[in-house]
Design an enzyme around this catalytic site. Structure first.
Site, short mmCIF file in Angstrom:
data_model
loop_
_atom_site.label_atom_id
_atom_site.label_comp_id
_atom_site.label_asym_id
_atom_site.label_seq_id
_atom_site.Cartn_x
_atom_site.Cartn_y
_atom_site.Cartn_z
N ASN A 23 0.88 -1.18 0.00
CA ASN A 23 0.00 0.00 0.00
C ASN A 23 0.92 1.22 0.00
OD1 ASN A 23 -2.62 1.07 2.35
ND2 ASN A 23 -2.24 1.69 0.26
N GLN A 56 -2.29 6.77 -1.86
CA GLN A 56 -2.72 7.90 -1.06
C GLN A 56 -1.55 8.83 -0.77
OE1 GLN A 56 -4.34 5.20 1.91
NE2 GLN A 56 -6.36 6.10 1.68
N CYS A 85 -6.08 5.20 8.03
CA CYS A 85 -5.20 4.43 7.16
C CYS A 85 -4.15 3.75 8.04
CB CYS A 85 -4.54 5.32 6.11
SG CYS A 85 -3.46 4.39 4.98
N ASN A 169 -13.19 4.58 9.86
CA ASN A 169 -13.71 4.73 8.50
C ASN A 169 -14.62 3.54 8.22
OD1 ASN A 169 -11.65 2.85 8.45
ND2 ASN A 169 -10.68 3.62 6.61
N HIS A 171 -16.40 0.22 6.72
CA HIS A 171 -15.98 -1.00 6.03
C HIS A 171 -17.15 -1.95 5.87
CE1 HIS A 171 -11.55 -0.52 6.08
NE2 HIS A 171 -11.80 0.24 7.13
N GLU A 220 -10.85 -0.02 -2.03
CA GLU A 220 -10.94 1.17 -1.18
C GLU A 220 -11.74 2.28 -1.85
OE1 GLU A 220 -7.74 2.83 1.04
OE2 GLU A 220 -6.50 1.04 0.82
N CYS A 229 -4.54 -3.01 2.92
CA CYS A 229 -5.36 -2.01 3.61
C CYS A 229 -5.34 -2.37 5.09
CB CYS A 229 -6.78 -2.00 3.07
SG CYS A 229 -7.88 -0.84 3.94
N GLY A 230 -4.66 -1.55 5.90
CA GLY A 230 -4.52 -1.86 7.32
C GLY A 230 -5.83 -1.81 8.07
N GLY A 232 -8.70 -2.11 6.75
CA GLY A 232 -9.49 -3.20 6.19
C GLY A 232 -9.15 -4.54 6.80
#
Length: 286
Positions: A23, A56, A85, A169, A171, A220, A229-230, A232
């Site tokens: 990532n 990102q 993130c 965030n 999910h 994402e 994706c951490g 995630g």
């Protein structure tokens, strides 16, 4: 270049290219009050043909409180802002240690989703405290549902079953038999657009390999599919723990690498451990 970072004659914008389990990020030092990047600049930096290329952009800024070494913000490749993130947090921690702003002991970072304790583990690995998962629909946010372990929506191809959780965030987590054949882009894009997710969502496709191991691919919001994706990984582990599918310590294998997830109990915060790597340094020229 597709965009300009600075006015003619001004100082070029220095950056670090980093990645956490694949990532990848462009890291900008904005301490001292430097202005955040515009949406156009984020898109230009993230462009993998005409720019630097990244999932990102991470901006390191002065901490608003004395308990944190620094604060960081997250900007998706489409220029939209993100709130969490995990892989980025590890990269920020590694960047601050290299910079000398943080020591080799534990320290705190401030982010849009709150405070995160960071712990260097050696060999380029860091552990990040990711917070307590939130399953209440209003906190995700998930509209039109009462809280449950599994939710369903009707798609053209049939019923889509998913779990939902916030890790700072939103999910959605879909359990699949084989992540290699999962319709990640098509189904991920469809689910992100549903009114049930008013702020969109990161959509994870999880395959349980054993009681302490899962495979995961994540689509994402604002980015598309990433190598890792951490948040995630934390979300997938939390959903699967609640279903009794895996134990509270698990390895999450993503296309770009592996992350170690630990969730001691429902009231505790999840921690995530994994690598953070420097790729190269550069200047974005006016």
């Amino acid at each position: 270049m597709a965009d300009r970072a600075t006015a003619p004659g001004s100082t070029p914008l220095r950056f670090s290219k980093m990645h956490g389990a694949g990532n990848d990020f462009v890291v900008l030092d904005l301490r001292g009050g430097r202005a955040p990047p515009t949406r156009a600049l984020c898109r230009a930096l993230a462009d993998r043909h005409a720019g630097v290329g990244c999932d990102q952009i991470l901006t390191i800024e002065d901490a608003p409180d004395t308990g944190a070494v620094a604060t960081y913000r997250i900007w998706n490749s489409d220029g939209s802002a993100a709130t969490q993130c995990g892989n980025g947090a590890r990269c920020v921690a590694a960047w601050l240690v290299r910079d000398g702003a943080a020591g080799e002991g534990g320290f705190a970072l401030a982010s849009p989703s709150g405070r995160h304790d960071a712990q260097p583990l050696g060999d380029g690995r860091y552990r990040i405290a990711m917070g307590v998962p939130a399953f209440e629909p209003a906190r995700i946010p998930l509209a039109g549902f009462e809280q449950a372990d599994t939710y369903t929506l009707q798609a053209d191809g049939g019923t889509v079953a998913f779990g939902a959780v916030s890790m700072g965030n939103p999910h959605a987590v879909i359990e699949v038999a084989d992540v290699d054949t999962a319709p990640v882009a098509a189904l991920g894009r469809w689910l992100q657009a549903q009114p049930a997710f008013p702020d969109s969502a990161n959509v994870g496709f999880a395959q349980v390999v054993g009681g302490d191991r899962i495979r995961l691919r994540v689509f994402e919001r604002g980015v598309g599919e990433t190598l890792a994706c951490g948040s995630g990984a934390c979300a997938a582990a939390a959903v699967l723990v609640r279903r009794g599918r895996i134990g509270r310590r698990a390895t999450v294998a993503l296309p770009g690498g592996e992350l170690e997830i630990d969730w001691p109990d429902d009231a505790a915060g999840i921690t995530m451990a994994g690598p953070a790597a420097f790729v190269f340094e550069g200047e974005w020229l006016a």
